[in-house]
Scaffold this motif. Structure first.
Motif, PDB file in Angstrom:
ATOM      1  N   LYS A 156      -5.382  -4.797  23.444  1.00 51.74           N
ATOM      2  CA  LYS A 156      -6.585  -5.385  24.024  1.00 51.74           C
ATOM      3  C   LYS A 156      -7.467  -4.317  24.664  1.00 51.74           C
ATOM      4  O   LYS A 156      -8.686  -4.333  24.520  1.00 51.74           O
ATOM      5  CB  LYS A 156      -6.201  -6.437  25.076  1.00 51.74           C
ATOM      6  CG  LYS A 156      -5.597  -7.704  24.512  1.00 51.74           C
ATOM      7  CD  LYS A 156      -5.275  -8.684  25.628  1.00 51.74           C
ATOM      8  CE  LYS A 156      -4.634  -9.953  25.090  1.00 51.74           C
ATOM      9  NZ  LYS A 156      -4.308 -10.897  26.201  1.00 51.74           N
ATOM     10  N   LEU A 157      -6.847  -3.390  25.374  1.00 45.23           N
ATOM     11  CA  LEU A 157      -7.611  -2.308  25.999  1.00 45.23           C
ATOM     12  C   LEU A 157      -8.339  -1.472  24.957  1.00 45.23           C
ATOM     13  O   LEU A 157      -9.525  -1.166  25.097  1.00 45.23           O
ATOM     14  CB  LEU A 157      -6.676  -1.409  26.816  1.00 45.23           C
ATOM     15  CG  LEU A 157      -6.221  -1.936  28.175  1.00 45.23           C
ATOM     16  CD1 LEU A 157      -5.134  -1.036  28.747  1.00 45.23           C
ATOM     17  CD2 LEU A 157      -7.405  -2.021  29.135  1.00 45.23           C
ATOM     18  N   LEU A 158      -7.605  -1.105  23.920  1.00 50.57           N
ATOM     19  CA  LEU A 158      -8.187  -0.261  22.891  1.00 50.57           C
ATOM     20  C   LEU A 158      -9.307  -0.992  22.153  1.00 50.57           C
ATOM     21  O   LEU A 158     -10.338  -0.397  21.837  1.00 50.57           O
ATOM     22  CB  LEU A 158      -7.111   0.195  21.903  1.00 50.57           C
ATOM     23  CG  LEU A 158      -7.579   1.147  20.795  1.00 50.57           C
ATOM     24  CD1 LEU A 158      -8.207   2.394  21.404  1.00 50.57           C
ATOM     25  CD2 LEU A 158      -6.414   1.533  19.891  1.00 50.57           C
ATOM     26  N   LEU A 174     -12.818  -3.704  32.257  1.00 47.35           N
ATOM     27  CA  LEU A 174     -11.563  -3.675  31.500  1.00 47.35           C
ATOM     28  C   LEU A 174     -10.563  -4.690  32.051  1.00 47.35           C
ATOM     29  O   LEU A 174      -9.900  -5.394  31.283  1.00 47.35           O
ATOM     30  CB  LEU A 174     -10.961  -2.269  31.534  1.00 47.35           C
ATOM     31  CG  LEU A 174     -11.593  -1.231  30.607  1.00 47.35           C
ATOM     32  CD1 LEU A 174     -10.983   0.139  30.851  1.00 47.35           C
ATOM     33  CD2 LEU A 174     -11.428  -1.625  29.143  1.00 47.35           C
ATOM     34  N   MET A 175     -10.466  -4.768  33.364  1.00 53.19           N
ATOM     35  CA  MET A 175      -9.537  -5.713  33.980  1.00 53.19           C
ATOM     36  C   MET A 175      -9.903  -7.138  33.583  1.00 53.19           C
ATOM     37  O   MET A 175      -9.035  -7.949  33.235  1.00 53.19           O
ATOM     38  CB  MET A 175      -9.566  -5.566  35.507  1.00 53.19           C
ATOM     39  CG  MET A 175      -9.051  -4.235  36.041  1.00 53.19           C
ATOM     40  SD  MET A 175      -7.244  -4.131  36.130  1.00 53.19           S
ATOM     41  CE  MET A 175      -6.913  -5.173  37.545  1.00 53.19           C
ATOM     42  N   GLN A 176     -11.187  -7.464  33.619  1.00 49.72           N
ATOM     43  CA  GLN A 176     -11.633  -8.808  33.291  1.00 49.72           C
ATOM     44  C   GLN A 176     -11.404  -9.120  31.817  1.00 49.72           C
ATOM     45  O   GLN A 176     -10.985 -10.223  31.447  1.00 49.72           O
ATOM     46  CB  GLN A 176     -13.120  -8.966  33.634  1.00 49.72           C
ATOM     47  CG  GLN A 176     -13.692 -10.354  33.379  1.00 49.72           C
ATOM     48  CD  GLN A 176     -13.064 -11.422  34.246  1.00 49.72           C
ATOM     49  OE1 GLN A 176     -12.732 -11.173  35.401  1.00 49.72           O
ATOM     50  NE2 GLN A 176     -12.868 -12.612  33.696  1.00 49.72           N
ATOM     51  N   ALA A 177     -11.674  -8.138  30.947  1.00 44.71           N
ATOM     52  CA  ALA A 177     -11.534  -8.350  29.504  1.00 44.71           C
ATOM     53  C   ALA A 177     -10.081  -8.565  29.098  1.00 44.71           C
ATOM     54  O   ALA A 177      -9.792  -9.367  28.203  1.00 44.71           O
ATOM     55  CB  ALA A 177     -12.122  -7.154  28.748  1.00 44.71           C
ATOM     56  N   VAL A 178      -9.165  -7.878  29.746  1.00 47.81           N
ATOM     57  CA  VAL A 178      -7.753  -7.942  29.357  1.00 47.81           C
ATOM     58  C   VAL A 178      -7.011  -9.074  30.063  1.00 47.81           C
ATOM     59  O   VAL A 178      -6.242  -9.809  29.438  1.00 47.81           O
ATOM     60  CB  VAL A 178      -7.059  -6.592  29.638  1.00 47.81           C
ATOM     61  CG1 VAL A 178      -5.567  -6.686  29.347  1.00 47.81           C
ATOM     62  CG2 VAL A 178      -7.691  -5.496  28.768  1.00 47.81           C
ATOM     63  N   TRP A 179      -7.239  -9.230  31.374  1.00 45.84           N
ATOM     64  CA  TRP A 179      -6.441 -10.190  32.137  1.00 45.84           C
ATOM     65  C   TRP A 179      -7.235 -11.411  32.628  1.00 45.84           C
ATOM     66  O   TRP A 179      -6.646 -12.344  33.148  1.00 45.84           O
ATOM     67  CB  TRP A 179      -5.797  -9.498  33.337  1.00 45.84           C
ATOM     68  CG  TRP A 179      -4.704  -8.560  32.941  1.00 45.84           C
ATOM     69  CD1 TRP A 179      -3.451  -8.901  32.505  1.00 45.84           C
ATOM     70  CD2 TRP A 179      -4.743  -7.128  32.943  1.00 45.84           C
ATOM     71  NE1 TRP A 179      -2.715  -7.774  32.235  1.00 45.84           N
ATOM     72  CE2 TRP A 179      -3.468  -6.663  32.498  1.00 45.84           C
ATOM     73  CE3 TRP A 179      -5.705  -6.184  33.282  1.00 45.84           C
ATOM     74  CZ2 TRP A 179      -3.163  -5.312  32.387  1.00 45.84           C
ATOM     75  CZ3 TRP A 179      -5.408  -4.850  33.169  1.00 45.84           C
ATOM     76  CH2 TRP A 179      -4.147  -4.415  32.721  1.00 45.84           C
ATOM     77  N   SER A 188      -1.636  -1.445  37.514  1.00 41.56           N
ATOM     78  CA  SER A 188      -1.257  -1.858  36.166  1.00 41.56           C
ATOM     79  C   SER A 188      -2.200  -1.266  35.128  1.00 41.56           C
ATOM     80  O   SER A 188      -1.771  -0.778  34.079  1.00 41.56           O
ATOM     81  CB  SER A 188      -1.260  -3.389  36.054  1.00 41.56           C
ATOM     82  OG  SER A 188      -0.238  -3.943  36.849  1.00 41.56           O
ATOM     83  N   LEU A 189      -3.499  -1.301  35.407  1.00 39.73           N
ATOM     84  CA  LEU A 189      -4.467  -0.737  34.465  1.00 39.73           C
ATOM     85  C   LEU A 189      -4.235   0.756  34.298  1.00 39.73           C
ATOM     86  O   LEU A 189      -4.269   1.274  33.172  1.00 39.73           O
ATOM     87  CB  LEU A 189      -5.893  -0.995  34.948  1.00 39.73           C
ATOM     88  CG  LEU A 189      -6.998  -0.422  34.041  1.00 39.73           C
ATOM     89  CD1 LEU A 189      -6.965  -1.073  32.666  1.00 39.73           C
ATOM     90  CD2 LEU A 189      -8.377  -0.628  34.694  1.00 39.73           C
ATOM     91  N   LYS A 190      -3.967   1.440  35.395  1.00 32.75           N
ATOM     92  CA  LYS A 190      -3.724   2.879  35.340  1.00 32.75           C
ATOM     93  C   LYS A 190      -2.526   3.204  34.456  1.00 32.75           C
ATOM     94  O   LYS A 190      -2.569   4.127  33.629  1.00 32.75           O
ATOM     95  CB  LYS A 190      -3.505   3.419  36.755  1.00 32.75           C
ATOM     96  CG  LYS A 190      -3.298   4.920  36.822  1.00 32.75           C
ATOM     97  CD  LYS A 190      -3.159   5.378  38.265  1.00 32.75           C
ATOM     98  CE  LYS A 190      -2.965   6.885  38.350  1.00 32.75           C
ATOM     99  NZ  LYS A 190      -2.824   7.328  39.776  1.00 32.75           N
ATOM    100  N   VAL A 191      -1.457   2.422  34.597  1.00 33.29           N
ATOM    101  CA  VAL A 191      -0.244   2.655  33.804  1.00 33.29           C
ATOM    102  C   VAL A 191      -0.514   2.394  32.322  1.00 33.29           C
ATOM    103  O   VAL A 191      -0.113   3.180  31.459  1.00 33.29           O
ATOM    104  CB  VAL A 191       0.904   1.760  34.306  1.00 33.29           C
ATOM    105  CG1 VAL A 191       2.091   1.835  33.352  1.00 33.29           C
ATOM    106  CG2 VAL A 191       1.335   2.177  35.707  1.00 33.29           C
ATOM    107  N   HIS A 192      -1.197   1.284  32.011  1.00 35.82           N
ATOM    108  CA  HIS A 192      -1.467   0.951  30.618  1.00 35.82           C
ATOM    109  C   HIS A 192      -2.396   1.984  29.968  1.00 35.82           C
ATOM    110  O   HIS A 192      -2.213   2.339  28.795  1.00 35.82           O
ATOM    111  CB  HIS A 192      -2.080  -0.443  30.521  1.00 35.82           C
ATOM    112  CG  HIS A 192      -1.076  -1.547  30.684  1.00 35.82           C
ATOM    113  ND1 HIS A 192      -0.068  -1.776  29.770  1.00 35.82           N
ATOM    114  CD2 HIS A 192      -0.926  -2.475  31.660  1.00 35.82           C
ATOM    115  CE1 HIS A 192       0.655  -2.809  30.162  1.00 35.82           C
ATOM    116  NE2 HIS A 192       0.161  -3.247  31.314  1.00 35.82           N
ATOM    117  N   LEU A 193      -3.366   2.478  30.709  1.00 33.42           N
ATOM    118  CA  LEU A 193      -4.266   3.499  30.159  1.00 33.42           C
ATOM    119  C   LEU A 193      -3.519   4.811  29.942  1.00 33.42           C
ATOM    120  O   LEU A 193      -3.767   5.520  28.962  1.00 33.42           O
ATOM    121  CB  LEU A 193      -5.450   3.717  31.099  1.00 33.42           C
ATOM    122  CG  LEU A 193      -6.514   2.618  31.091  1.00 33.42           C
ATOM    123  CD1 LEU A 193      -7.513   2.830  32.217  1.00 33.42           C
ATOM    124  CD2 LEU A 193      -7.249   2.586  29.742  1.00 33.42           C
TER     125      LEU A 193
END
Length: 229
Positions: A156-158, A174-179, A188-193
Motif C-alpha cells: 500500500k505504501l509503495l 501516507l498514514m491516512q492512505a494506508v491506515w 509504525s510508519l517509520k518501521v514500514h518505510l
C-alpha cells in the motif's frame, strides 16, 4: 493553472475548446492525431487528457490502452459522437475514466475537467519509477529484474508513493492512505518505510525512496534537495 491535453482531429472544435478553456484559466495543448498525442504525453505531465475516439494514425481506444499499459495514470475524458453502451464499455475497458458525447456544452466540459483533475486515474495497470515496476493486475513488483517481497502494508505504501511520483507525500498523507482513521503509533510508519527501503534499494542500485526534510517522502530517481535517508 491546470494543464490539459486535447487530442482531437477536428481543428475547428479544437480551437474552440482551447480558447474556451483559456478563458477558464486552464492551459490546453493540442495534438491532431493519436501518435502526436502519445508523444506529448511522454514529454510532460498533464492533469487531464481530453481524447477523441476517432483519430487518425492511432485511435483513442488504442491511445488509452497504451497509456495504461505504460503506467500513465492521467485521468481520461473520452470525447465521442458514439453514445451506445457497448462503445462506452469498450472505452472503460481500455482505461477511460469518463465520457462526453458530442456535441457537448463547453460549460459541462469544464465541470468534467475540474472533477477529473482532482484525482489520478484508477484505471492504470502498471506503475513505474526508473527500473521499478508495480503490476496491479498480477500483484507483483519488480526492480531491475528481481521480484520484491512486500507485506500488504508495504504494498500500500509503495502504491501510494508510485501514484504520486515524483511528487512527495507527507507523513500524514501516507498514514491516512494506508491506515485510514484507525492509525497506529507514528513509529509504525517509520518501521514500514525502513523495511520498504531495504527491499527497494539494494547494494549498487540507485536509491529511489527519499526522505525530504520538512516535506515527507518521495519516490524518484533523485531527491531535489539532495537529502536522502
Amino acid at each position: 493553472m491546470l494543464n490539459v491535453l486535447l487530442v482531437e482531429d477536428d481543428i475547428d472544435l479544437a480551437v474552440t475548446v482551447v480558447d474556451y478553456l483559456a478563458l477558464e484559466n486552464i492551459h490546453c495543448d493540442h495534438a491532431s492525431n493519436g501518435v502526436a498525442g502519445l508523444s506529448l504525453l511522454e514529454q510532460q505531465r498533464y492533469d487531464v487528457l481530453l481524447l477523441d475516439l476517432n483519430l487518425p494514425r492511432l485511435d483513442g481506444l488504442s491511445v488509452c490502452t497504451r497509456l495504461r499499459q505504460q503506467g500513465n495514470d492521467v485521468p481520461v475524458l473520452m470525447l465521442t459522437a458514439r453514445d451506445q453502451l457497448t462503445d462506452k464499455l469498450d472505452g472503460f475497458q481500455a482505461g477511460t475514466d469518463d465520457y462526453l458525447v458530442k456535441p457537448f456544452d463547453l460549460e459541462e466540459l469544464v465541470v468534467r475537467v475540474m472533477a477529473l483533475s482532482r484525482r489520478r486515474s484508477g484505471q492504470v495497470q502498471k506503475l513505474r519509477c526508473a527500473d521499478l515496476e508495480m503490476n496491479l493486475a498480477s500483484h507483483e513488483t519488480m526492480r531491475n529484474g528481481r521480484v520484491l517481497k512486500l507485506s500488504p502494508t508495504a504494498w500500500k505504501l509503495l502504491e501510494c508513493l508510485l501514484r504520486a511520483s515524483p511528487r512527495p507525500l507527507s507523513r500524514e498523507q501516507l498514514m491516512q492512505a494506508v491506515w485510514g482513521d484507525e492509525q497506529p503509533d507514528s513509529n509504525s510508519l517509520k518501521v514500514h518505510l525502513f523495511n520498504l527501503r531495504k527491499q527497494l534499494d539494494q547494494d549498487g542500485e540507485l536509491p529511489l525512496l527519499h526522505t525530504l526534510a520538512g516535506t515527507g517522502f518521495a519516490l524518484r530517481e533523485q531527491a531535489d534537495d539532495g537529502q536522502n535517508s
